[in-house]
Scaffold this motif. Structure first.
Motif, PDB file in Angstrom:
ATOM      1  N   ASP A 104       0.810  -1.215   0.000  1.00  0.00           N
ATOM      2  CA  ASP A 104       0.000   0.000   0.000  1.00  0.00           C
ATOM      3  C   ASP A 104       0.852   1.278   0.000  1.00  0.00           C
ATOM      4  O   ASP A 104       1.851   1.374   0.700  1.00  0.00           O
ATOM      5  N   GLU A 105       0.402   2.220  -0.784  1.00  0.00           N
ATOM      6  CA  GLU A 105       1.018   3.554  -0.806  1.00  0.00           C
ATOM      7  C   GLU A 105       0.071   4.471  -1.587  1.00  0.00           C
ATOM      8  O   GLU A 105      -0.605   4.017  -2.517  1.00  0.00           O
ATOM      9  N   HIS A 109       2.915   8.735  -4.165  1.00  0.00           N
ATOM     10  CA  HIS A 109       4.218   8.228  -3.709  1.00  0.00           C
ATOM     11  C   HIS A 109       4.488   6.784  -4.122  1.00  0.00           C
ATOM     12  O   HIS A 109       5.512   6.224  -3.745  1.00  0.00           O
ATOM     13  N   MET A 110       3.596   6.184  -4.857  1.00  0.00           N
ATOM     14  CA  MET A 110       3.775   4.755  -5.152  1.00  0.00           C
ATOM     15  C   MET A 110       4.940   4.525  -6.117  1.00  0.00           C
ATOM     16  O   MET A 110       5.029   5.179  -7.151  1.00  0.00           O
ATOM     17  N   SER A 111       5.786   3.555  -5.767  1.00  0.00           N
ATOM     18  CA  SER A 111       6.916   3.248  -6.649  1.00  0.00           C
ATOM     19  C   SER A 111       6.478   2.302  -7.760  1.00  0.00           C
ATOM     20  O   SER A 111       5.489   1.569  -7.612  1.00  0.00           O
ATOM     21  N   GLU A 112       7.232   2.330  -8.822  1.00  0.00           N
ATOM     22  CA  GLU A 112       6.964   1.424  -9.943  1.00  0.00           C
ATOM     23  C   GLU A 112       7.063  -0.027  -9.465  1.00  0.00           C
ATOM     24  O   GLU A 112       6.290  -0.887  -9.885  1.00  0.00           O
ATOM     25  N   ASP A 113       8.010  -0.283  -8.566  1.00  0.00           N
ATOM     26  CA  ASP A 113       8.198  -1.650  -8.067  1.00  0.00           C
ATOM     27  C   ASP A 113       6.973  -2.135  -7.277  1.00  0.00           C
ATOM     28  O   ASP A 113       6.555  -3.282  -7.408  1.00  0.00           O
ATOM     29  N   ASP A 114       6.387  -1.233  -6.461  1.00  0.00           N
ATOM     30  CA  ASP A 114       5.173  -1.602  -5.705  1.00  0.00           C
ATOM     31  C   ASP A 114       4.026  -1.922  -6.667  1.00  0.00           C
ATOM     32  O   ASP A 114       3.230  -2.824  -6.444  1.00  0.00           O
ATOM     33  N   TRP A 115       3.934  -1.136  -7.720  1.00  0.00           N
ATOM     34  CA  TRP A 115       2.906  -1.394  -8.736  1.00  0.00           C
ATOM     35  C   TRP A 115       3.148  -2.753  -9.401  1.00  0.00           C
ATOM     36  O   TRP A 115       2.269  -3.618  -9.433  1.00  0.00           O
ATOM     37  N   ASP A 116       4.376  -2.952  -9.903  1.00  0.00           N
ATOM     38  CA  ASP A 116       4.689  -4.152 -10.679  1.00  0.00           C
ATOM     39  C   ASP A 116       4.516  -5.433  -9.856  1.00  0.00           C
ATOM     40  O   ASP A 116       3.992  -6.428 -10.354  1.00  0.00           O
ATOM     41  N   ARG A 117       4.969  -5.395  -8.616  1.00  0.00           N
ATOM     42  CA  ARG A 117       4.944  -6.641  -7.815  1.00  0.00           C
ATOM     43  C   ARG A 117       3.509  -7.067  -7.519  1.00  0.00           C
ATOM     44  O   ARG A 117       3.177  -8.257  -7.581  1.00  0.00           O
ATOM     45  N   VAL A 118       2.660  -6.098  -7.166  1.00  0.00           N
ATOM     46  CA  VAL A 118       1.268  -6.437  -6.841  1.00  0.00           C
ATOM     47  C   VAL A 118       0.532  -6.948  -8.081  1.00  0.00           C
ATOM     48  O   VAL A 118      -0.209  -7.934  -8.016  1.00  0.00           O
TER      49      VAL A 118
END
Ligand code: NAD
Length: 257
Positions: A104-105, A109-118
């Motif tokens: 969650d973010e 502020h959400m990183s590309e990595d947080d997007w990609d992994r989920v």
């Protein structure tokens, strides 16, 4: 009356929360369970909980078994289906994808990595498992029921979860399309949309947030993993034989935020 006597059920994310409750419930309905998790030890713990498979008279059945796999990796997902088929000499007739993560973010502020992994685990993982299972079922001429765990958040959104909500909305669209494509093969595909369920995933939320969420649930309390497992067992069984492409909300009524 055991509704899933002859079923072989593959459950992903079976090492915790909803996936573990689903495994217990399906085994209780007579299914043989192939419990898969990224955390192999957790999957094995789930299998321990299921106890020994009760053999039919004169025809001993294979025991429940644990499998370790990262469903977001194409090769691992394919290997998982091969391993299950090799172990039980048939493809799973019930496939329940419970593996899922949050990162969650707020959007700003959400990183590309947080997007990609989920997206990789929650959406691509379901694509990979569903595709491999469907290929195995169609090529062996078997009927089946595929159940994908989405979330109510996929319909209504949730603060701090652009990645998660998008992945869960994707699961609803994927499921409806798979249902259309596979209906003629006797394979049903439905999604379940839990609301807020008490599991390790939600237990990591701050108590303040949990209290606020609970206040917005018309039934006034969070659900238990067993509430979701009950619906999964129904969708796995022939009691739902004319239901496909559905997205069933299990929320104590959709929270009104
Ligand atoms: P959980 O964290 O308790 O369990 C998730 C399990 O998935 C874990 O055992 C984890 O090891 C496994 N997993 C994670 N990544 C994986 C991967 N790449 N490959 C294989 N396994 C992996 O969470 P839960 O609350 O039981 O959630 C189960 C499903 O239900 C998830 O898809 C989640 O998004 C969904 N859901 C949960 C809630 C809730 O309130 N708890 C609400 C709506 C939807």
């Amino acid at each position: 009356h055991l509704r899933l006597r002859s079923a072989l059920a593959l459950v992903t994310g079976a090492g915790s929360g909803i996936g573990r409750a689903v495994s217990v419930r399906l085994a209780g309905e007579g299914a043989t369970v192939a419990a898969c998790d990224l955390d192999g030890a957790a999957a094995r713990e789930t299998v321990q909980l299921l106890g020994r498979r009760r053999g039919e008279e004169g025809a001993p059945r294979r025991a429940h078994a644990a499998f370790q796999a990262d469903v977001s990796e194409a090769r691992a997902a394919r290997r998982l289906l091969e391993q299950v088929q090799d172990s039980f000499s048939r493809p799973p007739s019930v496939v329940v994808s419970c593996a899922g993560i949050t990162r969650d973010e707020f959007l700003l502020h959400m990183s590309e990595d947080d997007w990609d992994r989920v997206i990789a685990v929650n959406l691509k993982g379901i694509f990979l498992v569903t595709q491999a299972a469907a290929q195995a079922l169609v090529s062996s001429g078997c009927h089946g029921s595929i159940i994908n765990i989405s979330s109510i958040v996929g319909k209504v959104g949730n603060m701090g979860q652009t990645n998660y909500a998008a992945s869960k909305a994707g699961v609803i669209g994927l499921t409806q399309t798979v249902a259309r494509e596979l209906a003629r093969h006797g394979i049903r595909c439905n999604s379940v949309l839990p609301g807020f369920i008490t599991t390790p995933m939600t237990q990591k939320m701050p108590q303040k947030v949990l209290d606020k969420v609970t206040g917005m649930i018309p039934m006034g309390h969070m659900g238990d993993p067993e509430d979701v497992a009950d619906v999964v067992a129904f969708l796995a069984s022939e009691d739902s034989g004319y239901i496909t492409g559905a997205s069933v909300e299990v929320t104590g009524m959709r929270p009104s935020w």
